[in-house]
Scaffold this motif. Structure first.
Motif, PDB file in Angstrom:
ATOM      1  N   ASP A  22      -5.412   3.951   9.576  1.00 49.80           N
ATOM      2  CA  ASP A  22      -4.378   4.832   9.021  1.00 49.80           C
ATOM      3  C   ASP A  22      -3.485   5.306  10.162  1.00 49.80           C
ATOM      4  OD1 ASP A  22      -2.948   6.450   7.258  1.00 49.80           O
ATOM      5  OD2 ASP A  22      -4.279   8.161   7.599  1.00 49.80           O
ATOM      6  N   TYR A  62      -8.473  -2.247   7.366  1.00 49.04           N
ATOM      7  CA  TYR A  62      -8.918  -1.428   6.242  1.00 49.04           C
ATOM      8  C   TYR A  62      -9.063   0.043   6.603  1.00 49.04           C
ATOM      9  CZ  TYR A  62     -13.445  -1.357   8.550  1.00 49.04           C
ATOM     10  OH  TYR A  62     -14.446  -1.159   9.469  1.00 49.04           O
ATOM     11  N   THR A  68      -2.951  -8.658   2.962  1.00 44.77           N
ATOM     12  CA  THR A  68      -3.675  -7.692   3.803  1.00 44.77           C
ATOM     13  C   THR A  68      -5.000  -8.260   4.289  1.00 44.77           C
ATOM     14  OG1 THR A  68      -4.487  -6.706   1.749  1.00 44.77           O
ATOM     15  CG2 THR A  68      -2.670  -5.593   2.856  1.00 44.77           C
ATOM     16  N   TYR A  71      -8.877   3.624   4.499  1.00 46.44           N
ATOM     17  CA  TYR A  71      -7.420   3.622   4.312  1.00 46.44           C
ATOM     18  C   TYR A  71      -6.995   2.810   3.091  1.00 46.44           C
ATOM     19  CZ  TYR A  71      -2.645   1.963   5.371  1.00 46.44           C
ATOM     20  OH  TYR A  71      -1.327   1.600   5.296  1.00 46.44           O
ATOM     21  N   TRP A  72      -7.545   1.613   2.927  1.00 43.10           N
ATOM     22  CA  TRP A  72      -7.137   0.766   1.804  1.00 43.10           C
ATOM     23  C   TRP A  72      -7.573   1.334   0.464  1.00 43.10           C
ATOM     24  CZ3 TRP A  72      -8.487  -4.785   3.947  1.00 43.10           C
ATOM     25  CH2 TRP A  72      -7.448  -5.187   4.808  1.00 43.10           C
ATOM     26  N   GLN A  90      -1.859  -1.607  -3.953  1.00 46.83           N
ATOM     27  CA  GLN A  90      -3.278  -1.366  -3.678  1.00 46.83           C
ATOM     28  C   GLN A  90      -3.689  -0.019  -4.273  1.00 46.83           C
ATOM     29  OE1 GLN A  90      -2.649  -2.917   0.659  1.00 46.83           O
ATOM     30  NE2 GLN A  90      -4.860  -2.942   0.300  1.00 46.83           N
ATOM     31  N   HIS A 113       0.882  -1.166   0.000  1.00 44.26           N
ATOM     32  CA  HIS A 113       0.000   0.000   0.000  1.00 44.26           C
ATOM     33  C   HIS A 113       0.915   1.211   0.000  1.00 44.26           C
ATOM     34  CE1 HIS A 113      -2.745   3.086   1.566  1.00 44.26           C
ATOM     35  NE2 HIS A 113      -3.743   2.285   1.220  1.00 44.26           N
TER      36      HIS A 113
END
Length: 638
Positions: free
Chosen positions: A463, A460, A373, A215-216, A181, A142
């Motif tokens: 952050d 997910y 993940t 975040y993802w 990602q 990511h």
């Protein structure tokens, strides 16, 4: 602002700039007024609106051309079916230049579209890199997560500059392919009110404060635009291209992950993939989402040399593939589960494991990994027996429940040397197994450095240090990283481990040994039954297409106690040489063969790697003997 409007050319969806003309092409769902709304980029004040006439409509497609737009200071929206919306084909997105900017609440989190209007001078040779698949080592990451918790300067944290600063070390480590990602623009702020676009023109809602972070990046998105906050706000398209070019110049490929929603039609998805491959020189895509048009993607001629990774590639579809255009790859957890169940003594099947180790096909490929993940980090697989997702705010109900994990005596971090050694043993074995299998090995970013999410298996929305990649400073993880680097180099030096030619378990070339064979406590007599937890896998080096003809013998012992493996006799005067065992992570550079050539003891829960190669000393003795015999023969003749 008064600009000249004419009919467009209907060629390309979205806004395309051709000289002084900006051509807007979009589809409508019903016969109602539609048009383009122009706004000042800084103040967001509307500066013009241009609606379609009957001659601008062909079927359900509208195409409008506007002359003289200054895109340095202008953005746009579409008025479709009495709603103001962002163009789904918008090439650039404005409004999310700063990650998690909560001040956007004042403008209802609204974003605007823009076209690409600046040229980029490519210096790379395009997306068709000549790195052979057999050399591929994948790293999945990511972008923000990799660059937030790794000690980078403020200007490189959370953006493309941070990733670019890591490219050399990745390439030096042996990585040849980055799977990243979402890099396209998505809404990272999460809020309860339906306050974002589309909205009714007469009823623009008020926005509530955000309650979390996506975040993802999965979910509704602006799929044609690079993520503005990742790529420096302004000129995000140029910076994205700069990053892709840097990846290529370091000898690596880029695979972008796309998670499509269920409401996109096949045309939109294929247009999107074609666009990124052509405009940004992207080498491949990993596709997530339900109901994807995989057959249409597979057959699309523009995507015939673009790699497509997915877990939705059923074998009926794969059987239609052409060996000349190998570009489909199965990427799912099929390899992960048999390995974990055997390692953690959860009723694993040695037969299933053996099949996963050799899965390969000339027309399509497979990706193997031990962690991703979607689940625990590799360190957490052996540090937690249960998921710990309380910080996600869903009472630990979210995330997978079937992790086949084990804490080895202590839930979470431990100071016990025995517990730490046990965990490290399993981490090394898992990564080594991935690197010794026939498919493409994939490593999740941070796993070779001891990254942990503190038992969270669904980060997910984290952050923070839970979701970011953090590198352990402990010596055992520094040693792990170095050890796996040696295994990566070993794999590349021995193409027999990664040939796209499927192993047939037979000696179809009459080399003297099968291309691949199974062994155990006796040679040539493996017991592939569910009660067995050990297996020897022999790759015959004579089947290698390279000059390296070393045999490779993998001794997998998933029992608690040590097991004695029988050693089959290698061909052509070769001798078995000990290379490494994952239990102690040694690396034997000695050229001396094993003293005992008929058996070897393998510690419990470990993998031993042996090389069958010619003994230099024996070869020298044989040459000396031949020379001596020739001299004797000459004397006798005289």
């Amino acid at each position: 602002m008064i600009l000249k409007k004419t009919s467009g050319d209907f060629h390309t969806f979205g806004c395309v700039v051709r000289g002084e003309l900006s051509i807007f092409t979009y589809s409508i769902s019903k016969p109602s007024p539609s048009g383009v709304l122009l706004f000042d980029k800084k103040s967001h004040k509307k500066i013009g609106e241009y609606y379609a006439d009957w001659q601008d409509i062909f079927g359900r497609v509208v195409s409008i051309a506007i002359q003289g737009i200054d895109w340095e200071h202008t953005v746009y929206l579409l008025d479709l079916d009495d709603e103001v919306v962002v163009d789904p084909y918008a090439r650039l997105i404005y409004g999310r230049e700063k990650w998690c900017d909560e001040s956007r609440q004042e403008n209802c989190y609204q974003v605007y579209g823009g076209p690409i209007y600046k040229e980029y001078s490519w210096k790379d040779k395009g997306s068709q890199l000549k790195v052979p698949e057999e050399k591929d080592i994948m790293l999945r990451l990511h972008l923000r997560g990799l660059t937030m918790g790794t000690g980078l300067g403020e200007d490189k944290r959370g953006n493309y500059k941070g990733l670019m600063s890591r490219l050399k070390s990745m390439a030096d480590y042996g990585i040849t392919l980055l799977e990243i990602q979402p890099l396209y623009d998505f809404e990272e702020l999460r809020y309860l009110t339906v306050s974002n676009l589309p909205y009714k023109k007469e009823n623009k809602p008020k926005a509530e404060a955000p309650y979390g972070v996506n975040y993802w990046g999965y979910g509704p998105a602006d799929y044609f635009a690079p993520k503005s906050s990742f790529f420096g706000g302004e000129d995000q398209d140029l910076h994205m291209k700069e990053m892709v070019e840097a990846i290529h110049n370091h000898g690596m490929k880029l695979v972008m992950e796309f998670s499509f929603e269920g409401n996109q039609d096949s045309r939109f998805i294929i247009d999107c993939l074609r666009y990124w491959a052509k405009e940004y020189h992207v080498d491949g895509f990993r596709l997530l989402g339900m109901g994807l048009p995989m057959d249409a993607i597979r057959r699309d001629p523009f995507l015939s040399k673009v790699r497509i990774y997915s877990d939705q590639l059923d074998y009926g579809l794969l059987s239609l593939e052409d060996e000349n255009y190998r570009h489909l790859y199965v990427e799912n957890a099929d390899f992960l589960y048999p390995l974990r169940k055997l390692q953690n003594h959860m009723d694993g099947s040695i037969t299933e494991f053996a099949n996963m180790m050799r899965r390969q096909n000339k027309a399509y490929g497979f990706v193997n990994y031990a962690a991703s993940t979607l689940g625990f980090t590799l360190r957490d697989v052996y540090s937690y027996s249960e998921k710990h997702n309380e910080d996600n705010g869903e009472d630990n109900r979210d995330g997978m429940n079937y992790n086949f994990c084990h804490n080895y005596g202590v839930e979470g971090d431990s100071n016990s040397r025995n517990v730490i050694n046990e965990r490290m043993r399993h981490i090394r074995m898992a990564l080594a197994t991935v690197l010794m299998a026939q498919g493409i090995p994939m490593i999740q970013a941070g796993d070779t450095f001891g990254n942990t999410q503190k038992g969270n298996n669904n980060a997910y929305g984290q952050d923070n240090e839970i979701g970011w990649v953090t590198y352990s400073k402990k010596k055992n993880f520094r040693d792990l990283h170095a050890y796996i680097g040696k295994l990566i180099a070993f794999r590349k030096a021995h193409p027999i481990l990664s040939s796209i030619q499927p192993k047939e378990l037979s000696d179809y070339r009459h080399m003297g040994l099968p291309d691949l064979s199974y062994h155990d406590r006796e040679p040539w007599t493996p017991w592939l039954t569910d009660d067995r937890k050990s297996i020897g896998i022999l790759y015959c080096g004579e089947y290698s297409s390279s000059d390296n003809k070393d045999d490779i013998y993998l001794c997998f012992n998933f029992y608690f106690e040590e097991v004695e493996f029988a050693l089959p006799t290698p061909l052509n005067g070769k001798k078995w040489h000990y290379l490494t065992n994952t239990c102690i992570a040694d690396w034997n550079e000695s050229k001396d063969p094993l003293e005992k050539q008929d058996c070897i003891l393998v510690p419990g829960g470990s993998l031993t790697v042996l090389l069958g190669k010619k003994d230099p000393k024996a070869s020298k003795d044989l040459k000396d003997s031949k020379k001596k015999n020739k001299k004797v023969s000459k004397k006798r003749k005289k």
